[in-house]
Design a protein around this motif. Structure first.
Motif, PDB file in Angstrom:
ATOM      1  N   MET A   1      85.870  42.310  61.394  1.00  9.72           N
ATOM      2  CA  MET A   1      85.881  40.847  61.183  1.00  9.72           C
ATOM      3  C   MET A   1      85.682  40.510  59.729  1.00  9.72           C
ATOM      4  N   ALA A   2      86.652  40.119  58.864  1.00 11.52           N
ATOM      5  CA  ALA A   2      86.068  39.684  57.452  1.00 11.52           C
ATOM      6  C   ALA A   2      85.288  38.557  57.485  1.00 11.52           C
ATOM      7  N   TYR A   3      84.525  38.300  56.251  1.00  8.79           N
ATOM      8  CA  TYR A   3      83.594  37.300  56.119  1.00  8.79           C
ATOM      9  C   TYR A   3      84.040  35.976  56.470  1.00  8.79           C
ATOM     10  N   GLY A   4      85.252  35.695  55.777  1.00  8.72           N
ATOM     11  CA  GLY A   4      85.982  34.290  55.928  1.00  8.72           C
ATOM     12  C   GLY A   4      86.227  34.122  57.687  1.00  8.72           C
ATOM     13  N   GLU A   5      86.611  35.092  58.251  1.00 12.08           N
ATOM     14  CA  GLU A   5      86.754  34.783  59.564  1.00 12.08           C
ATOM     15  C   GLU A   5      85.516  34.464  60.218  1.00 12.08           C
ATOM     16  N   VAL A   6      84.422  35.382  59.781  1.00 13.04           N
ATOM     17  CA  VAL A   6      83.289  34.720  60.391  1.00 13.04           C
ATOM     18  C   VAL A   6      82.817  33.524  60.205  1.00 13.04           C
ATOM     19  N   MET A   7      82.663  33.064  59.133  1.00 14.26           N
ATOM     20  CA  MET A   7      82.752  31.730  58.624  1.00 14.26           C
ATOM     21  C   MET A   7      83.474  30.779  59.388  1.00 14.26           C
ATOM     22  N   GLU A   8      84.548  30.911  59.593  1.00 11.65           N
ATOM     23  CA  GLU A   8      85.613  30.080  60.377  1.00 11.65           C
ATOM     24  C   GLU A   8      85.273  29.923  61.657  1.00 11.65           C
ATOM     25  N   LYS A   9      84.675  31.076  62.430  1.00 14.90           N
ATOM     26  CA  LYS A   9      84.310  30.941  63.618  1.00 14.90           C
ATOM     27  C   LYS A   9      82.974  30.052  63.844  1.00 14.90           C
ATOM     28  N   HIS A  10      82.172  30.372  63.064  1.00 10.65           N
ATOM     29  CA  HIS A  10      80.964  29.473  63.071  1.00 10.65           C
ATOM     30  C   HIS A  10      81.189  27.850  62.797  1.00 10.65           C
ATOM     31  N   GLU A  11      81.890  27.686  61.898  1.00  4.98           N
ATOM     32  CA  GLU A  11      82.471  26.321  61.668  1.00  4.98           C
ATOM     33  C   GLU A  11      83.102  25.881  62.903  1.00  4.98           C
ATOM     34  N   ARG A  12      84.075  26.545  63.739  1.00  3.42           N
ATOM     35  CA  ARG A  12      84.669  26.047  64.877  1.00  3.42           C
ATOM     36  C   ARG A  12      83.679  25.784  65.982  1.00  3.42           C
ATOM     37  N   LEU A  13      82.664  26.616  66.118  1.00  2.00           N
ATOM     38  CA  LEU A  13      81.400  26.412  66.885  1.00  2.00           C
ATOM     39  C   LEU A  13      80.866  24.766  66.571  1.00  2.00           C
ATOM     40  N   VAL A  14      80.658  24.717  65.250  1.00  6.84           N
ATOM     41  CA  VAL A  14      80.137  23.491  64.839  1.00  6.84           C
ATOM     42  C   VAL A  14      80.926  22.281  65.005  1.00  6.84           C
ATOM     43  N   ALA A  15      82.022  22.282  64.669  1.00  6.28           N
ATOM     44  CA  ALA A  15      83.144  21.375  65.023  1.00  6.28           C
ATOM     45  C   ALA A  15      83.241  21.024  66.609  1.00  6.28           C
ATOM     46  N   LYS A  16      83.142  22.106  67.513  1.00  3.21           N
ATOM     47  CA  LYS A  16      83.382  21.822  68.957  1.00  3.21           C
ATOM     48  C   LYS A  16      82.247  21.315  69.340  1.00  3.21           C
ATOM     49  N   THR A  17      81.098  21.244  68.793  1.00  2.00           N
ATOM     50  CA  THR A  17      79.619  20.714  69.255  1.00  2.00           C
ATOM     51  C   THR A  17      79.644  19.365  68.942  1.00  2.00           C
ATOM     52  N   PHE A  18      80.089  19.165  67.553  1.00  2.00           N
ATOM     53  CA  PHE A  18      80.355  17.634  67.319  1.00  2.00           C
ATOM     54  C   PHE A  18      81.235  16.849  68.030  1.00  2.00           C
ATOM     55  N   LYS A  19      82.567  17.340  68.595  1.00  2.00           N
ATOM     56  CA  LYS A  19      83.422  16.948  69.453  1.00  2.00           C
ATOM     57  C   LYS A  19      82.690  16.727  70.715  1.00  2.00           C
ATOM     58  N   GLU A  20      81.825  17.460  71.379  1.00  2.00           N
ATOM     59  CA  GLU A  20      81.484  17.536  72.617  1.00  2.00           C
ATOM     60  C   GLU A  20      80.314  16.124  72.625  1.00  2.00           C
ATOM     61  N   ASN A  21      79.763  16.052  71.567  1.00  2.00           N
ATOM     62  CA  ASN A  21      78.862  14.711  71.257  1.00  2.00           C
ATOM     63  C   ASN A  21      79.246  13.461  70.566  1.00  2.00           C
ATOM     64  N   ASN A  22      80.463  13.309  70.686  1.00  2.00           N
ATOM     65  CA  ASN A  22      81.175  12.342  70.196  1.00  2.00           C
ATOM     66  C   ASN A  22      80.687  11.845  68.931  1.00  2.00           C
ATOM     67  N   ILE A  23      80.400  12.855  67.876  1.00  2.00           N
ATOM     68  CA  ILE A  23      80.201  12.576  66.524  1.00  2.00           C
ATOM     69  C   ILE A  23      81.298  12.465  65.639  1.00  2.00           C
ATOM     70  N   ILE A  24      81.357  11.577  64.898  1.00  2.00           N
ATOM     71  CA  ILE A  24      82.573  11.077  64.074  1.00  2.00           C
ATOM     72  C   ILE A  24      82.407  12.062  62.626  1.00  2.00           C
ATOM     73  N   TYR A  25      83.306  13.082  62.384  1.00  2.00           N
ATOM     74  CA  TYR A  25      83.139  13.805  61.307  1.00  2.00           C
ATOM     75  C   TYR A  25      84.702  14.179  60.748  1.00  2.00           C
ATOM     76  N   GLN A  26      84.474  14.755  59.602  1.00  2.00           N
ATOM     77  CA  GLN A  26      85.542  15.257  59.042  1.00  2.00           C
ATOM     78  C   GLN A  26      85.308  16.502  58.492  1.00  2.00           C
ATOM     79  N   GLN A  27      86.202  17.451  58.674  1.00  2.00           N
ATOM     80  CA  GLN A  27      85.985  18.984  58.371  1.00  2.00           C
ATOM     81  C   GLN A  27      86.649  19.071  56.919  1.00  2.00           C
TER      82      GLN A  27
END
Length: 130
Positions: A1-27
């Motif tokens: 897995m390339a570095y950018g793909e790893v970063m996107e995976k971790h950012e998706r985990l963060v975004a998912k956590t924000f959504k699950e906790n009803n946090i208003i965010y912009q990515q």
């Protein structure tokens, strides 16, 4: 897995956590396209530095997600490309966090670092995920 793909995976985990906790965010926005059967991806970070911006109880919070080995580069980038362009009194109207990760023994270790001032960043919490 390339570095950018790893970063996107971790950012998706963060975004998912924000959504699950009803946090208003912009990515930050990522655009992708194929040119001559080759895949290209371009990313436009928020203010050229951050991955997420959050509105929490009328307080703005900027988040940068990065690997643990890349923290000093991100701190420098935040200070030179963002904070140095603001008036001193405007710097206290928001919070800045760097969320770092490191894969160790099959687990992901997360650490959150908070910006206090130009000379001080404080480790806030360490989380693990299998």
């Amino acid at each position: 897995m390339a570095y950018g793909e790893v970063m996107e995976k971790h950012e998706r985990l963060v975004a998912k956590t924000f959504k699950e906790n009803n946090i208003i965010y912009q990515q930050a926005i990522t655009s992708s396209r194929f040119i001559n059967k080759k895949f290209f991806s371009n990313r436009n970070d928020i203010f050229g530095v951050f991955d997420f911006i959050i509105l929490n109880h009328n307080r703005i919070i900027f988040f940068q997600v990065t690997s643990l080995s890349n923290v000093s580069h991100k701190k420098n980038k935040i200070q030179t490309e963002f904070l140095s362009k603001l008036e001193r009194d405007k710097q206290r109207e928001f919070d800045i966090y760097i969320l770092t990760y490191k894969k160790e023994k099959g687990r992901i270790l997360w650490k959150m670092i908070k910006y206090i001032n130009d000379d001080l960043w404080v480790d806030i919490i360490i989380l693990t995920k299998n």
